[in-house]
Write a protein that holds these residues in place. Structure first.
Motif, short mmCIF file in Angstrom:
data_model
loop_
_atom_site.label_atom_id
_atom_site.label_comp_id
_atom_site.label_asym_id
_atom_site.label_seq_id
_atom_site.Cartn_x
_atom_site.Cartn_y
_atom_site.Cartn_z
N ALA A 134 0.91 -1.28 -0.06
CA ALA A 134 0.05 -0.06 -0.12
C ALA A 134 0.79 1.34 -0.14
CB ALA A 134 -0.74 0.16 1.13
N TYR A 135 0.74 2.05 -1.18
CA TYR A 135 1.52 3.22 -1.15
C TYR A 135 1.38 4.24 0.06
CZ TYR A 135 4.28 6.16 -4.59
OH TYR A 135 5.37 6.65 -5.40
N TRP A 136 -0.04 4.35 0.47
CA TRP A 136 -0.21 5.36 1.42
C TRP A 136 0.19 5.05 2.83
CZ3 TRP A 136 -3.33 1.94 -1.39
CH2 TRP A 136 -4.05 1.34 -0.54
N HIS A 137 0.35 4.10 3.40
CA HIS A 137 0.80 3.63 4.59
C HIS A 137 2.49 3.71 4.55
CE1 HIS A 137 -2.77 3.64 6.54
NE2 HIS A 137 -3.21 2.48 6.37
N SER A 138 3.04 3.10 3.56
CA SER A 138 4.35 2.97 3.43
C SER A 138 5.06 4.14 2.91
CB SER A 138 4.67 1.51 2.42
OG SER A 138 4.00 0.42 2.91
N GLY B 196 -6.33 -9.43 -4.50
CA GLY B 196 -5.14 -10.02 -4.13
C GLY B 196 -4.94 -9.61 -2.45
N THR B 197 -3.86 -9.85 -1.93
CA THR B 197 -3.58 -9.49 -0.57
C THR B 197 -2.84 -8.11 -0.47
OG1 THR B 197 -3.50 -11.72 -0.14
CG2 THR B 197 -2.77 -10.32 1.59
N ASN B 198 -3.66 -7.13 -0.19
CA ASN B 198 -2.88 -5.90 -0.23
C ASN B 198 -2.64 -5.53 1.33
OD1 ASN B 198 -1.99 -2.83 -0.69
ND2 ASN B 198 -3.94 -2.39 0.02
N PHE B 199 -1.34 -5.12 1.79
CA PHE B 199 -1.02 -4.97 3.12
C PHE B 199 -1.46 -3.33 3.36
CE2 PHE B 199 1.81 -8.52 2.30
CZ PHE B 199 1.58 -9.11 3.39
N SER C 264 -11.39 -8.80 -3.17
CA SER C 264 -10.20 -8.55 -2.82
C SER C 264 -9.96 -8.62 -1.36
CB SER C 264 -9.48 -7.48 -3.64
OG SER C 264 -8.01 -7.44 -3.49
N ILE C 265 -8.69 -8.41 -0.82
CA ILE C 265 -8.76 -7.91 0.64
C ILE C 265 -7.64 -7.19 0.95
CG2 ILE C 265 -9.57 -10.30 1.28
CD1 ILE C 265 -6.73 -11.09 2.15
N ASP C 266 -7.89 -6.35 2.14
CA ASP C 266 -6.90 -5.50 2.63
C ASP C 266 -6.27 -6.07 3.96
OD1 ASP C 266 -6.71 -3.48 0.80
OD2 ASP C 266 -7.61 -1.94 2.11
N MET C 267 -5.21 -6.60 3.95
CA MET C 267 -4.62 -7.37 4.96
C MET C 267 -4.08 -6.46 6.27
SD MET C 267 -4.40 -10.20 6.53
CE MET C 267 -4.41 -11.74 5.29
N PHE D 188 1.22 -3.29 -6.61
CA PHE D 188 1.09 -2.36 -5.45
C PHE D 188 -0.23 -1.64 -5.42
CE2 PHE D 188 2.71 -0.44 -9.37
CZ PHE D 188 2.12 0.75 -9.38
N CYS D 189 -0.49 -0.72 -4.83
CA CYS D 189 -1.79 0.10 -4.74
C CYS D 189 -1.51 1.40 -4.53
CB CYS D 189 -2.74 -0.81 -3.82
SG CYS D 189 -3.14 -2.40 -4.13
#
Length: 434
Positions: free
Chosen positions: A47-51, A333-336, A292-295, A96-97
């Motif tokens: 995740a672009y925003w948090h990372s 997919g699995t987005n962190f 999809s999921i946000d993990m 990535f997102c």
């Protein structure tokens, strides 16, 4: 090279016995699990925003992180993108997102901001020519700026609705251009603080019409990806119109969109809605809208969305079990959607947080796949409902009436006896695998 991650090696699989912090112990991208490569099952995204955009603040304190790309210029935005792709390479993630506001600075007008956004999209396109990571999804930030304080699509001001529609169009164009596999709508401000100044029917209609426009535009530009809504129960609004999976499904049915839109389910949001993560996944799958999921995870001693990296194999295994039962991801997919703790200041912390989370998910996937392959849980479930497979039960459900069913009960002298649900036995079975 930005130099930000200097000295951090590319992360490789070394096996469960490795003592190397910068190695995967359980995530082996090429390991075949339930007939597919692990990487193809999990489809990890950063995740672009948090990372890369989050400064390390919380409701009680400001910025703690210092990043060389923090700033309001296009030079900073390009540096941020360069660092991001370096991190994607180190982790070996396939996706990535991003939100639009994560990747470009805010300019003085919509046109100026759009020009800067398009320039960064060009930069992303160039990076994707020489790097492996691809776009899982993008979304529009329709919640941070003060113009969205009363919502975006649901705003009482039609000019904010128009601004929001133009922003979503730009983000959908970028997603299509970059080959994104999904487009997400996250209604972070689509709710209300008080009914004293809120027309629920009007706002809900606006949201439905907005989503219809999004779907229409998807087809006009030939975007083949999936449109996703991310349910969000509360925080910041008192009540939000996309509260949980069931609420979203009712909304989609009401506006004739249940065949067009699916859901992106976040673990933390599921908990805030009073559900478990696996419940929301299973319900979405049963309704045909799982996407999809946000993990991430919440701190269960806090009553808000803390967005921590996952650390529980049993919790994640239940989620991946339901995903596997549903046939696995297609475009999702699995987005962190997870962020460092604000005391975790170093570049190494950002890498290791993802390494640990990817290992947790890999262990969970393998446990879930083993249990599903064993079949004992599914056999027990099938046995519990076996009575419904008998002809008389099927007939009762298909064509029965209260009168006919009542006559049958009186004639046969039915006296059903309760049967154990065997919950503890099944929990013991589950725990053998996790």
């Amino acid at each position: 090279m930005t130099g930000y991650f200097n000295g951090i090696p590319a992360i490789r699989y070394e096996g469960p016995e490795s003592e190397n912090d910068f190695a995967f112990r359980h995530y082996n991208p090429d390991e075949v699990v339930a007939g597919r490569r692990m990487e193809d099952h999990l489809r990890f995204a950063v995740a672009y925003w948090h990372s890369f955009a989050w400064p390390g603040g919380d409701p009680f304190g400001g910025q703690t992180f210092e990043r060389p790309w923090f700033g309001d210029t296009m030079e900073h935005a390009r540096l941020k993108a360069d660092a991001a792709f370096e991190m994607f390479d180190i982790l070996g993630v396939p996706y990535f997102c991003f939100h639009d506001a994560d990747v470009r600075p805010e300019a003085g007008s919509f046109a100026a901001s759009l020009k800067q956004f398009e320039a960064i999209v060009d930069h992303f396109g160039a990076k994707m020519q020489t790097h492996r990571a691809r776009l899982l999804w993008s979304t529009a930030n329709l919640f941070s700026h003060r113009r969205f304080m009363a919502g975006a699509a649901t705003n009482p001001d039609p000019e904010v609705f128009a601004w929001s529609a133009a922003t979503v169009k730009a983000c959908m164009d970028a997603t299509h251009r970059l080959g994104g596999q999904n487009y997400v709508l996250w209604g972070g401000r689509e709710g209300y603080e008080t009914l004293l100044n809120t027309d629920l029917g009007r706002e809900r209609h606006q949201a439905g019409r907005f989503l219809q426009m999004v779907v229409d535009y998807k087809h006009r530009i030939g975007f083949k990806g999936t449109i996703l809504i991310e349910p969000k129960p509360q925080e910041p609004s008192k009540h939000q119109y996309d509260y949980d999976v069931a609420t979203v499904y009712g909304f989609l049915k009401d506006f004739g969109l249940e065949q067009e839109v699916k859901v992106n389910i976040e673990q933390g949001h599921a908990i805030l809605a009073g559900h478990s993560f696996e419940h929301e996944i299973a319900l979405a799958a049963s309704l045909g809208i799982f996407g999809s999921i946000d993990m991430n995870r919440n701190d269960y001693q806090s009553g808000w969305d803390t967005d921590q990296f996952p650390d529980s194999v049993p919790e994640m295994a239940r989620a991946y079990y339901e995903i596997l039962r549903a046939g696995g991801f297609t475009t999702g997919g699995t987005n962190f959607d997870a962020k460092l703790r604000r005391q975790s200041l170093d570049p190494e912390d950002l890498i290791l947080a993802h390494v640990g989370a990817m290992d947790i998910c890999a262990r969970a996937l393998k446990a879930a796949a083993a249990l599903l392959q064993d079949g004992a849980l599914e056999r027990a479930r099938a046995e519990r409902y076996a009575g419904w497979d008998r002809p008389e039960a099927k007939s009762m459900l298909a064509t029965g009436t209260l009168e006919s069913i009542s006559a049958r009960v009186l004639e046969s002298g039915l006296d059903p006896k309760p049967r154990s649900g065997c919950q503890e036995r099944l929990e013991n079975l589950w725990n053998r695998f996790v």
